[in-house]
Design an enzyme around this catalytic site. Structure first.
Site, PDB file in Angstrom:
ATOM      1  N   GLY A   1      37.583 104.223  11.387  1.00 46.33           N
ATOM      2  CA  GLY A   1      36.581 104.038  10.340  1.00 46.33           C
ATOM      3  C   GLY A   1      35.884 102.691  10.418  1.00 46.33           C
ATOM      4  O   GLY A   1      35.217 102.276   9.479  1.00 46.33           O
TER       5      GLY A   1
ATOM      6  N   SER B   1      33.780 102.006  12.984  1.00 45.05           N
ATOM      7  CA  SER B   1      32.650 102.262  13.885  1.00 45.05           C
ATOM      8  C   SER B   1      32.925 101.926  15.336  1.00 45.05           C
ATOM      9  O   SER B   1      32.068 101.359  16.032  1.00 45.05           O
ATOM     10  CB  SER B   1      31.409 101.481  13.442  1.00 45.05           C
ATOM     11  OG  SER B   1      30.890 102.075  12.334  1.00 45.05           O
ATOM     12  N   SER B   2      34.099 102.292  15.806  1.00 44.49           N
ATOM     13  CA  SER B   2      34.380 102.077  17.229  1.00 44.49           C
ATOM     14  C   SER B   2      33.399 102.889  18.071  1.00 44.49           C
ATOM     15  O   SER B   2      32.973 102.446  19.142  1.00 44.49           O
ATOM     16  CB  SER B   2      35.817 102.453  17.556  1.00 44.49           C
ATOM     17  OG  SER B   2      36.105 103.751  17.107  1.00 44.49           O
TER      18      SER B   2
ATOM     19  N   GLY C   1      38.723 105.027  16.252  1.00 45.12           N
ATOM     20  CA  GLY C   1      38.843 106.158  15.318  1.00 45.12           C
ATOM     21  C   GLY C   1      39.438 105.771  13.974  1.00 45.12           C
ATOM     22  O   GLY C   1      40.077 106.586  13.321  1.00 45.12           O
TER      23      GLY C   1
ATOM     24  N   HIS D   1      29.034 107.688   2.602  1.00 44.03           N
ATOM     25  CA  HIS D   1      28.590 109.076   2.764  1.00 44.03           C
ATOM     26  C   HIS D   1      27.244 109.311   2.102  1.00 44.03           C
ATOM     27  O   HIS D   1      27.003 110.384   1.569  1.00 44.03           O
ATOM     28  CB  HIS D   1      29.641 110.059   2.223  1.00 44.03           C
ATOM     29  CG  HIS D   1      30.749 110.311   3.212  1.00 44.03           C
ATOM     30  ND1 HIS D   1      30.692 111.319   4.150  1.00 44.03           N
ATOM     31  CD2 HIS D   1      31.926 109.691   3.412  1.00 44.03           C
ATOM     32  CE1 HIS D   1      31.802 111.301   4.880  1.00 44.03           C
ATOM     33  NE2 HIS D   1      32.572 110.322   4.455  1.00 44.03           N
TER      34      HIS D   1
ATOM     35  N   ASP E   1      26.070 103.182  10.838  1.00 44.34           N
ATOM     36  CA  ASP E   1      26.970 102.469  11.749  1.00 44.34           C
ATOM     37  C   ASP E   1      26.204 101.840  12.901  1.00 44.34           C
ATOM     38  O   ASP E   1      26.391 100.669  13.240  1.00 44.34           O
ATOM     39  CB  ASP E   1      28.021 103.427  12.320  1.00 44.34           C
ATOM     40  CG  ASP E   1      28.878 104.029  11.231  1.00 44.34           C
ATOM     41  OD1 ASP E   1      28.762 103.584  10.071  1.00 44.34           O
ATOM     42  OD2 ASP E   1      29.669 104.942  11.537  1.00 44.34           O
TER      43      ASP E   1
ATOM     44  N   ASP F   1      24.369 107.672   3.748  1.00 45.02           N
ATOM     45  CA  ASP F   1      23.314 107.333   4.726  1.00 45.02           C
ATOM     46  C   ASP F   1      22.588 108.602   5.167  1.00 45.02           C
ATOM     47  O   ASP F   1      21.374 108.617   5.332  1.00 45.02           O
ATOM     48  CB  ASP F   1      23.849 106.524   5.920  1.00 45.02           C
ATOM     49  CG  ASP F   1      24.969 107.165   6.708  1.00 45.02           C
ATOM     50  OD1 ASP F   1      25.564 108.157   6.231  1.00 45.02           O
ATOM     51  OD2 ASP F   1      25.262 106.678   7.826  1.00 45.02           O
TER      52      ASP F   1
HETATM   53  C1  GLA Z   1      30.783 107.521   9.333  1.00 44.40           C
HETATM   54  C2  GLA Z   1      29.378 107.855   9.813  1.00 44.40           C
HETATM   55  C3  GLA Z   1      28.315 107.101   9.005  1.00 44.40           C
HETATM   56  C4  GLA Z   1      28.537 107.255   7.509  1.00 44.40           C
HETATM   57  C5  GLA Z   1      29.986 106.966   7.140  1.00 44.40           C
HETATM   58  C6  GLA Z   1      30.277 107.255   5.701  1.00 44.40           C
HETATM   59  O1  GLA Z   1      31.083 106.181   9.612  1.00 44.40           O
HETATM   60  O2  GLA Z   1      29.236 107.547  11.170  1.00 44.40           O
HETATM   61  O3  GLA Z   1      27.039 107.555   9.381  1.00 44.40           O
HETATM   62  O4  GLA Z   1      28.137 108.522   7.063  1.00 44.40           O
HETATM   63  O5  GLA Z   1      30.893 107.721   7.933  1.00 44.40           O
HETATM   64  O6  GLA Z   1      29.552 106.418   4.880  1.00 44.40           O
END
Ligand code: GLA
Length: 372
Positions: A111, A113-114, A109, A21, A159, A23
């Site tokens: 976490g 990065s799908s 969904g 959290h 991501d 980026d």
């Molecule tokens: C999600 C968002 C990213 C990042 C993370 C937390 O994956 O897509 O941009 O903020 O949460 O680090």
């Protein structure tokens, strides 16, 4: 045998080792692309543009109306490919009359990065098929823009960048403000990364993600009123006390403390990895989890149970949540001889406490999106 009229592409998911959290606050992050991801097979059909999904993605079949490329109902998976198709259409590229088949082995969904994986596999494929000549960074930025402005999640660039620029056996140290990056050898010796899925259903669009993003905007505005800053991560942990009175809100102050200390932990982890000091890496992961749990409040009972139980199990070097949070996945660095035992014990404790059954994935740093 591969058919000559079918074009295949792959984009990985990602795990973020540390830097959560931040980026979207211009911070440093240390993610890596993984050996799970999304496949896309494209086959010309001589008719119209057609999107299909199977496997881990919500089964879907959408006939794309190239004259009306707007998002479908909020939360629908198919908005990710649609968003990218829309971006190419806006650039005046003639979309191919093709069937797009999506399938893969990345939990959606969760976490990992799908969404960025679907965006990038589509962007890399269209760039190739349409000979649009965009470079990888352009595609990464396009994917982020699609997520922010088409899907409606205010995510940062981590991501999409990790999914695009991933490199086998490496993590990426990325400055999210300047987009300068370098690869960092990811050598865990005789340990492996185990990802633990809480299997708690969540959707970033529904979650508190955008609320956290807005709190950071607010903080930047408050501090920016008395001092010139480019981004929140310009601040150092020893300076933030000065702004306590100005911020005048406990929740906001805790959000700031997470952002600033997390940014510093990314560097410490990067150096600890370089020095092969895995005990230090493990300690930093656990500290990062405590910070996002207590100060950023982006975990929840499921992720906390996993991390708190994991670190008590023999052979575990460290653990933390990874990704957007509020459910989703955690990661643990575990001695390779203890992995079976770790999964058994953790599953037992987790189910006892939450009633949910976790899933486990052994992941490795892998290459980014490509044609296959
Ligand atoms: C999600 C968002 C990213 C990042 C993370 C937390 O994956 O897509 O941009 O903020 O949460 O680090």
């Amino acid at each position: 045998m591969k058919r000559p009229d079918v074009f295949d592409y792959f984009a990985p998911g990602r795990v973020n080792l540390i830097g959560e959290h931040i980026d979207y606050c211009g911070g440093y992050v240390l993610p890596f692309a993984i050996n799970l991801g999304t496949y896309l097979s494209i086959k010309p059909n001589g008719g119209s543009c057609h999107v299909f999904a199977t496997d881990n993605y919500e089964p879907h079949e959408v006939k794309v109306d190239v004259n009306n490329l707007t998002p479908l109902q909020k939360g629908l998976w198919v908005n990710y490919p649609l968003g990218i198709i829309a971006r190419f259409a806006e650039k005046e590229f003639r979309l191919p009359a093709c069937d797009f088949y999506y399938y893969g082995n990345l939990p959606s969904g969760a976490g990992l990065s799908s969404s960025a994986s679907v965006e990038l596999v589509t962007a890399v494929a269209l760039n190739d098929l349409l000979h649009s000549g965009m470079d990888l960074l352009d595609l990464v930025k396009m994917a982020k823009d699609c997520e922010n402005n088409f899907v409606g999640v205010n995510c940062g660039i981590m991501d999409q960048f990790a999914v695009g620029f991933g490199k086998k056996n490496n993590s990426i140290l990325l400055n999210c403000n300047t987009l300068d990056y370098s690869y960092a050898d990811f050598n865990l010796g005789d340990n492996v990364v185990v990802v633990v899925n809480t299997n708690k259903v969540r959707k970033l669009t529904d979650s508190k993600y955008n609320e956290r993003f807005n709190q950071c905007l607010e903080l930047k505005k408050i501090i920016g009123g008395v001092r010139e800053i480019d981004c929140l991560c310009d601040l150092k942990s020893e300076e933030i006390g000065e702004y306590r009175t100005l911020i005048n809100d406990d929740v906001l102050f805790r959000r700031l403390r997470h952002v600033v200390t997390e940014n510093e932990r990314v560097f410490q982890t990067y150096h600890a990895l370089k020095d092969n000091n895995l005990q230090e890496v493990g300690k930093l992961l656990v500290e990062a989890h405590a910070s996002i749990r207590d100060d950023y409040e982006a975990t929840g009972i499921e992720l906390d149970t996993i991390v708190e139980s994991a670190v008590e199990i023999d052979g575990v070097i460290g653990a933390r949540m990874t990704g957007g949070g509020f459910g989703g996945c955690a990661l643990a660095i575990v001695n390779e001889d203890k992995v079976e035992d770790f999964m058994g014990r953790l599953a037992e404790r987790y189910t006892q406490k939450t009633g949910l059954v976790p899933s486990f994935y052994l992941v490795k740093p892998a290459d980014g999106a490509k044609k296959i």
